[in-house]
Write an enzyme that holds these catalytic residues in place. Structure first.
Site, PDB file in Angstrom:
ATOM      1  N   HIS A 253      -6.487 -50.608 -12.094  1.00 19.25           N
ATOM      2  CA  HIS A 253      -5.918 -50.722 -10.746  1.00 19.25           C
ATOM      3  C   HIS A 253      -4.510 -50.144 -10.689  1.00 19.25           C
ATOM      4  CE1 HIS A 253      -5.174 -52.762  -6.810  1.00 19.25           C
ATOM      5  NE2 HIS A 253      -3.928 -52.748  -7.263  1.00 19.25           N
ATOM      6  N   GLU A 254      -3.657 -50.612 -11.579  1.00 16.67           N
ATOM      7  CA  GLU A 254      -2.269 -50.148 -11.541  1.00 16.67           C
ATOM      8  C   GLU A 254      -2.181 -48.660 -11.854  1.00 16.67           C
ATOM      9  OE1 GLU A 254       0.024 -51.807 -10.216  1.00 16.67           O
ATOM     10  OE2 GLU A 254      -1.131 -53.665 -10.101  1.00 16.67           O
TER      11      GLU A 254
ATOM     12  N   HIS B 229      -2.445 -46.588  -8.777  1.00 13.79           N
ATOM     13  CA  HIS B 229      -1.145 -46.374  -8.135  1.00 13.79           C
ATOM     14  C   HIS B 229      -0.383 -45.254  -8.837  1.00 13.79           C
ATOM     15  CE1 HIS B 229      -1.231 -49.718  -5.363  1.00 13.79           C
ATOM     16  NE2 HIS B 229      -1.347 -50.623  -6.312  1.00 13.79           N
TER      17      HIS B 229
ATOM     18  N   HIS C 212      -1.539 -41.912  -7.818  1.00 17.83           N
ATOM     19  CA  HIS C 212      -1.071 -41.610  -6.465  1.00 17.83           C
ATOM     20  C   HIS C 212       0.344 -41.035  -6.511  1.00 17.83           C
ATOM     21  CE1 HIS C 212      -1.129 -43.237  -2.017  1.00 17.83           C
ATOM     22  NE2 HIS C 212      -1.168 -41.923  -2.085  1.00 17.83           N
TER      23      HIS C 212
END
Length: 708
Positions: A489-490, A493, A496
């Site tokens: 998940h992290e 980021h 991104h």
């Protein structure tokens, strides 16, 4: 504390001592800050010089006699604040990830100064006049799409900040902003203190039955590191549910641990009591919203998000709350049956909230043959990163990762990788900070040390933070399945931020609306279950043998179990966030003792007031919302998951030879159409560019078993 007075507009910025490491840009690769050179005493003079320097830069733009154009207005503003940015990214990194009394003191002192600095910009009518002039002239200027979008964003944000208010209201707004940032800083610091004060000391090792040797050793190390007189110390994570609740056999210790978690900030001790602070935050946010012309703070926040209105947020959450609660109640009945059949439990014993994850783990073990104790040996952090997280990124985007032992992080244990494109070109740096430590705020998050920008010639430097319990020296870090999910998940980021391909730093990377920012990270979670990925990282940490196929099949099947609980506890927090921020100033309670009653009523009214499923965060330690950043925006995770679930369908449609979409064609399109765009256009347009359609909620409802 009073706000810092505005510096004279014409005052020359003080010259920073050239021996201060912030006096010049870092000479390290990709602009990585030179953490080894930074001492605490460097921050105050560098921040003061940075504030004054940027004020002077803004004043030069505001008083420029030339007609406003892109170069002398937009680009000049985008270039401003280089010194201040250099020092603040380092300071905020240390404040969140290291902490300590000196850092806390500086953070408290500079918070109102930074609020005043922000007001000096957004409430400057001369700057706004130049933006208005550019906006009016835009049809004649033939602006490129990104520049036009930036101009639109500047104008919108000036208006939302209150630049059109009268003088008296402007002064009150400044007071509110200054006080709020001080309170938010105080709340965050108290939450960290509450986590540390709430740690549960265990003197009798027999009470720790159910824990494996590695976990026991880690708890012993925690006791030693924190000078506890107990043999073992269970430290708290940020959410309500604590991981060890699933493993501890001792029902009494489970109850004690959950109580310690839920009671944080609620008056257990004065230093960590957050109730009066959060009430004042809620009241002042409501007053500020009214001053700016909004019904409440929730409406103010929603307007600048993809949701657009609080009504839309409320409708989405309400649609999910009923089915989620019903699913949770069915799961509770099943767990009660298991508890009734447990010979170690007295007849008539009712299931308690502290028992839920423990008996849910038993369901996973009995029905699916898996639990954390079985899985952990196959989930070594180093392999999860190299052969899971990084491997998926290689297959999708062609990236390679090269650890740079020659580059120093901000504290021991922080690791740094250079990220390279498929052709070997450097893309940026990825920093991993995976372990909990005293002073570090709880949870997991990503932040930037450097934002990508073609205007400034900057490459991205991004950080992932987790709060894993450090193993004994020389031992591997073995994860739960949920912790593996957090790694993926992290890193979503991080991608991104790494893939940002924009001109202006304001629009870079993750600088998107709150209810869009979680979308790319949630998409990246899907790859942890892709057969080609999981087969590589799920290997025994001693033998290297892959996780048995039948066990892996059960792991993937069990991932669908417990959605009622998971969705309900999340919605509890999201609905609490909205409840606090859809109040008028007069409706906010004034007595700290009313906080618990307000919570209970709000959850009951929303249909998620289940005693067995406490919200993921209670108000007193809800740092997302009262520490700032996700205030009236915690709904963002489920809002973004609508996009995520629909994108999973898109990847499935883009699969080649059954790879689930794990291929360069699909990855490159996802990168080009969405990840690289940052906030350089309407983010929902980026979604449409990728999928060719508006987002649909049906894939989410199917994923979470919430169809009516």
């Amino acid at each position: 504390m009073a706000a810092m007075p505005d510096a004279p507009a014409t005052a020359a910025a003080p010259r920073l001592d050239p021996t201060n490491p912030f006096a010049q840009p870092s000479a390290l690769p990709y602009g990585l800050p030179d953490f080894a050179a930074v001492q605490t005493e460097h921050f105050r003079p560098a921040i003061a010089a940075g504030l004054d320097a940027q004020r002077a830069e803004w004043e030069a733009v505001a008083t420029d006699p030339a007609l406003p154009d892109v170069e002398n207005t937009l680009e000049a503003l985008e270039r401003s604040g280089d010194l201040l940015h250099r020092v603040l990214v380092v300071f905020h990194t240390l404040a969140s990830s290291v902490g300590g009394d000196e850092i806390d003191e500086i953070e408290t002192d500079i918070a109102p100064q930074l609020a005043a600095h922000s007001d000096a910009f957004w409430l400057d009518r001369n700057l706004f006049a130049r933006i208005e002039s550019l906006t009016n002239a835009a049809p004649l200027l033939d602006l490129d799409a990104e520049t036009g979008w930036l101009l639109q964003e500047y104008r919108k944000n000036f208006v939302r900040a209150g630049v059109q208010l009268g003088d008296a209201d402007t002064e009150r707004l400044k007071e509110l902003n200054s006080r709020l940032v001080t309170l938010e800083t105080e709340f965050s610091q108290r939450v960290v203190k509450a986590m540390e004060a709430g740690a549960v000391a265990v003197t009798d090792p027999a009470r720790l039955a159910g824990l494996d040797d590695g976990t026991l050793a880690a708890l012993a190390r925690s006791a030693k590191d924190r000078d506890s007189h107990a043999g073992h110390l269970i430290t708290l994570g940020l959410p309500t549910q604590q991981p060890l609740l699933a493993q501890l056999d001792d029902a009494g210790l489970r109850a004690e641990l959950l109580a310690a978690s839920q009671d944080r900030g609620a008056g257990v001790d004065d230093a960590s009591d957050t109730r009066a602070t959060l009430l004042e935050i809620a009241r002042l946010r409501a007053e500020r919203a009214r001053l700016l012309g909004y019904e409440h703070h929730g409406a103010y926040v929603a307007e600048n998000a993809t949701a657009a209105t609080s009504t839309a947020v409320n409708e989405r959450l309400a649609r999910l709350a009923g089915p989620a609660a019903r699913n949770a109640e069915k799961e509770a009945d099943e767990l009660q049956e298991m508890l009734d059949a447990d010979p170690s439990v007295a007849d008539g014993t009712a299931l308690q909230a502290a028992d839920w994850t423990n008996y849910a783990e038993k369901v996973r073990r009995d029905r699916y043959g898996v639990d954390d104790a079985v899985l952990r040996p196959y989930l070594d952090l180093d392999r999860v990163l190299a052969d899971g997280v990084f491997f998926a990124a290689n297959q999708l985007y062609g990236l390679t990762f090269h650890e740079r032992a020659d580059l120093a992080g901000y504290t021991p244990g922080v690791r740094i990788w250079e990220v390279r494109e498929e052709d070997g070109t450097g893309l940026g740096l990825f920093v991993g900070d995976y372990y909990a430590r005293s002073g570090k705020r709880g949870g997991a998050w990503m932040h930037h040390l450097c934002n990508q920008s073609h205007l400034l010639g900057r490459h991205p430097v991004v950080v992932n933070n987790l709060n894993l319990t450090a193993p004994p020296e020389g031992e591997p870090t073995l994860l739960t399945w949920d912790e593996v999910r957090t790694c993926f998940h992290e890193f979503g980021h991080a991608l991104h931020g790494l893939f940002s391909d924009v001109r202006y730093p304001t629009l870079s990377g993750t600088s998107v609306p709150r209810d869009f920012v979680e979308y790319p990270s949630q998409v990246n979670e899907m790859w942890m279950a892709n057969p080609a990925v999981v087969e590589r990282f799920a290997r025994h940490h001693v033998t290297g043998e892959p996780m048995p196929a039948e066990l892996l099949a059960k792991v993937l099947a069990v991932a669908e179990y417990g959605e009622g609980f998971a969705t309900t506890e999340y919605l509890g927090a999201a609905l609490l966030d909205q409840a606090w921020h859809q109040l008028t100033p007069e409706e906010v309670p004034t007595d700290p003792e009313e906080v618990t009653a307000f919570e209970r009523t709000a959850l009951a009214n929303a249909g998620v007031g289940l005693e067995l499923v406490p919200p993921r965060y209670r108000s007193t330690y809800f740092n997302h919302t009262f520490g700032g950043g996700y205030d009236a925006g915690y709904y963002s995770y489920i809002w973004s998951e609508v996009l995520d679930a629909d994108t999973s369908v898109w990847f499935a449609e883009a699969q080649i030879a059954g790879d689930g979409g794990l291929n360069r064609l699909a990855g490159q399109k996802f990168r080009d159409k969405l990840l690289s765009r940052g906030n350089a256009q309407d983010p929902l347009q980026s979604f449409r560019d990728l999928t060719g359609r508006d987002p649909r909620i049906e894939p989410l409802l199917a994923r979470r078993g919430l169809q009516d």
